[in-house]
Scaffold this motif. Structure first.
Motif, PDB file in Angstrom:
ATOM      1  N   LYS A  49       5.200  -5.376  -8.289  1.00 19.75           N
ATOM      2  CA  LYS A  49       4.270  -4.887  -7.272  1.00 19.75           C
ATOM      3  C   LYS A  49       2.836  -4.889  -7.803  1.00 19.75           C
ATOM      4  O   LYS A  49       1.888  -5.176  -7.065  1.00 19.75           O
ATOM      5  N   GLU A  50       2.686  -4.579  -9.084  1.00 18.54           N
ATOM      6  CA  GLU A  50       1.355  -4.592  -9.707  1.00 18.54           C
ATOM      7  C   GLU A  50       0.790  -6.009  -9.708  1.00 18.54           C
ATOM      8  O   GLU A  50      -0.401  -6.222  -9.461  1.00 18.54           O
ATOM      9  N   LYS A  51       1.675  -6.975  -9.973  1.00 23.51           N
ATOM     10  CA  LYS A  51       1.248  -8.381  -9.943  1.00 23.51           C
ATOM     11  C   LYS A  51       0.839  -8.777  -8.526  1.00 23.51           C
ATOM     12  O   LYS A  51      -0.132  -9.514  -8.334  1.00 23.51           O
ATOM     13  N   ASP A  52       1.582  -8.294  -7.534  1.00 21.56           N
ATOM     14  CA  ASP A  52       1.248  -8.581  -6.138  1.00 21.56           C
ATOM     15  C   ASP A  52      -0.122  -7.994  -5.789  1.00 21.56           C
ATOM     16  O   ASP A  52      -0.918  -8.629  -5.088  1.00 21.56           O
ATOM     17  N   ARG A  53      -0.373  -6.774  -6.284  1.00 24.10           N
ATOM     18  CA  ARG A  53      -1.665  -6.134  -5.988  1.00 24.10           C
ATOM     19  C   ARG A  53      -2.817  -6.942  -6.590  1.00 24.10           C
ATOM     20  O   ARG A  53      -3.833  -7.156  -5.934  1.00 24.10           O
ATOM     21  N   LYS A  54      -2.633  -7.400  -7.828  1.00 22.95           N
ATOM     22  CA  LYS A  54      -3.660  -8.227  -8.468  1.00 22.95           C
ATOM     23  C   LYS A  54      -3.855  -9.533  -7.708  1.00 22.95           C
ATOM     24  O   LYS A  54      -4.975 -10.035  -7.586  1.00 22.95           O
TER      25      LYS A  54
ATOM     26  N   GLU B 132      10.361  -3.528 -10.822  1.00 20.34           N
ATOM     27  CA  GLU B 132       9.795  -3.522  -9.477  1.00 20.34           C
ATOM     28  C   GLU B 132       8.313  -3.139  -9.518  1.00 20.34           C
ATOM     29  O   GLU B 132       7.480  -3.760  -8.859  1.00 20.34           O
ATOM     30  N   THR B 133       7.999  -2.120 -10.322  1.00 22.01           N
ATOM     31  CA  THR B 133       6.607  -1.673 -10.459  1.00 22.01           C
ATOM     32  C   THR B 133       5.733  -2.798 -11.008  1.00 22.01           C
ATOM     33  O   THR B 133       4.615  -3.027 -10.536  1.00 22.01           O
ATOM     34  N   LYS B 134       6.258  -3.519 -11.993  1.00 21.02           N
ATOM     35  CA  LYS B 134       5.521  -4.641 -12.597  1.00 21.02           C
ATOM     36  C   LYS B 134       5.284  -5.741 -11.564  1.00 21.02           C
ATOM     37  O   LYS B 134       4.185  -6.321 -11.489  1.00 21.02           O
TER      38      LYS B 134
ATOM     39  N   ARG C  67       3.953   7.212  -9.145  1.00 18.71           N
ATOM     40  CA  ARG C  67       5.130   6.587  -9.744  1.00 18.71           C
ATOM     41  C   ARG C  67       5.594   7.406 -10.944  1.00 18.71           C
ATOM     42  O   ARG C  67       4.782   7.930 -11.702  1.00 18.71           O
ATOM     43  N   SER C  68       6.896   7.541 -11.112  1.00 20.02           N
ATOM     44  CA  SER C  68       7.444   8.297 -12.244  1.00 20.02           C
ATOM     45  C   SER C  68       8.091   7.350 -13.252  1.00 20.02           C
ATOM     46  O   SER C  68       8.301   6.164 -12.967  1.00 20.02           O
TER      47      SER C  68
ATOM     48  N   ALA D 223       0.838  -1.209   0.000  1.00 19.97           N
ATOM     49  CA  ALA D 223       0.000   0.000   0.000  1.00 19.97           C
ATOM     50  C   ALA D 223       0.867   1.250   0.000  1.00 19.97           C
ATOM     51  O   ALA D 223       0.556   2.240  -0.682  1.00 19.97           O
ATOM     52  N   ALA D 224       1.973   1.214   0.740  1.00 21.08           N
ATOM     53  CA  ALA D 224       2.903   2.352   0.781  1.00 21.08           C
ATOM     54  C   ALA D 224       3.528   2.591  -0.592  1.00 21.08           C
ATOM     55  O   ALA D 224       3.725   3.736  -1.016  1.00 21.08           O
ATOM     56  N   PHE D 225       3.817   1.504  -1.315  1.00 22.84           N
ATOM     57  CA  PHE D 225       4.429   1.610  -2.650  1.00 22.84           C
ATOM     58  C   PHE D 225       3.487   2.326  -3.609  1.00 22.84           C
ATOM     59  O   PHE D 225       3.900   3.193  -4.381  1.00 22.84           O
TER      60      PHE D 225
END
Length: 271
Positions: A130-135, A126-128, A118-119, A111-113
């Motif tokens: 984290k996005e997979k983790d969120r899904k 890392e963003t990819k 994001r820029s 949630a903090a991430f």
């Protein structure tokens, strides 16, 4: 000069990457391949065969080597467990596996991430990830909420067995402590979803929430809104008729059914 060269060599040594052990790399690749093969095989199973395969998933997940090799595979194993338990209708096991998955992800850190913009300069890998983790979190929490829905629905069905029509109970008659599990599950899921963007995930759960609270007018409004954008959804059309009966507005049922048959005759053909 000699001392300077030795110092430079020492500095280079600090930045140099440690040599990779070929055997360790091979063992890791073998482990990943084995895990992928087991997961793929389990996904094809049903019934008793799937039930018998569950200990293999547990064994795979609890392997110390596997955890140190790749946490990603551990997540995939838990995802497979959630799906398997859902197929087997083991609702308590679905809830336990979903909770385990969320703990592994570390929702506070995730949630903090996403709590900051994001820029383009951010680490895309890392963003990819984290996005997979969120899904994955959304999928786990959705499975958990659905499992609780099934538990409560079965509780009502069991309570109504052998009872006359006037003696039966509804979801809203369940005790508060029975409802608490669903309330918490939906609240947790809503933290990670968007009501407008994630309608497919949230819509049936929000409808169930209205029924659980005895808010049948809100439930009917929710169903009508869904039908307006999905007029051929037979399940929702049936739910609308069910809600009209509960509200005592039975005179509207023939009108809606006739309108649907006129507007969408093909959907009502029997083959």
């Amino acid at each position: 000069k000699k001392k300077k060269k030795e110092e430079e060599k020492g500095e280079e040594g600090k930045d140099a990457k440690p040599k990779e052990d070929p055997k360790a790399k091979f063992d890791e690749m073998l482990l990943k391949a084995r895990a992928a093969a087991i997961l793929n095989y389990v996904s094809t199973l049903k019934g008793d065969e799937l039930k018998e395969a569950l200990p293999r998933l547990k064994e795979l997940k609890e392997s110390t080597d596997l955890k140190s090799a790749d946490e990603k595979i551990v997540k995939e194993v838990i995802e497979a467990e959630i799906k398997a338990h859902a197929v087997l209708e083991d609702h308590a096991a679905v809830i336990a596996a979903a909770d385990e998955y969320v703990r592994l992800i570390n929702p506070t850190e995730l949630a903090a991430f996403f709590g900051v913009n994001r820029s383009d300069d951010d680490d895309k890998a890392e963003t990819k990830a984290k996005e997979k983790d969120r899904k994955g979190v959304i999928a786990a929490l959705t499975a958990k909420a659905k499992a609780v829905v099934d538990q409560l629905t079965k509780a009502v069905e069991t309570a109504n067995k052998g009872k006359a029509e006037g003696e039966t109970i509804t979801l809203s008659d369940l005790a508060k402590d029975q409802k608490e599990g669903f309330v918490k599950a939906l609240k947790e899921l809503k933290r990670w979803t968007n009501v407008k963007k994630d309608k497919k995930v949230l819509s049936p759960l929000i409808l169930f929430e209205h029924k659980l609270n005895g808010c049948y007018g809100k439930a009917l409004s929710h169903v009508s809104e869904h039908i307006a954008s999905n007029p051929r959804d037979k399940a929702m059309l049936a739910t609308r008729s069910e809600l009209l009966k509960v509200l005592g507005w039975t005179e509207w049922i023939p009108y809606y059914e006739t309108s649907s048959r006129i507007n969408f005759p093909y959907a009502y053909r029997t083959h």
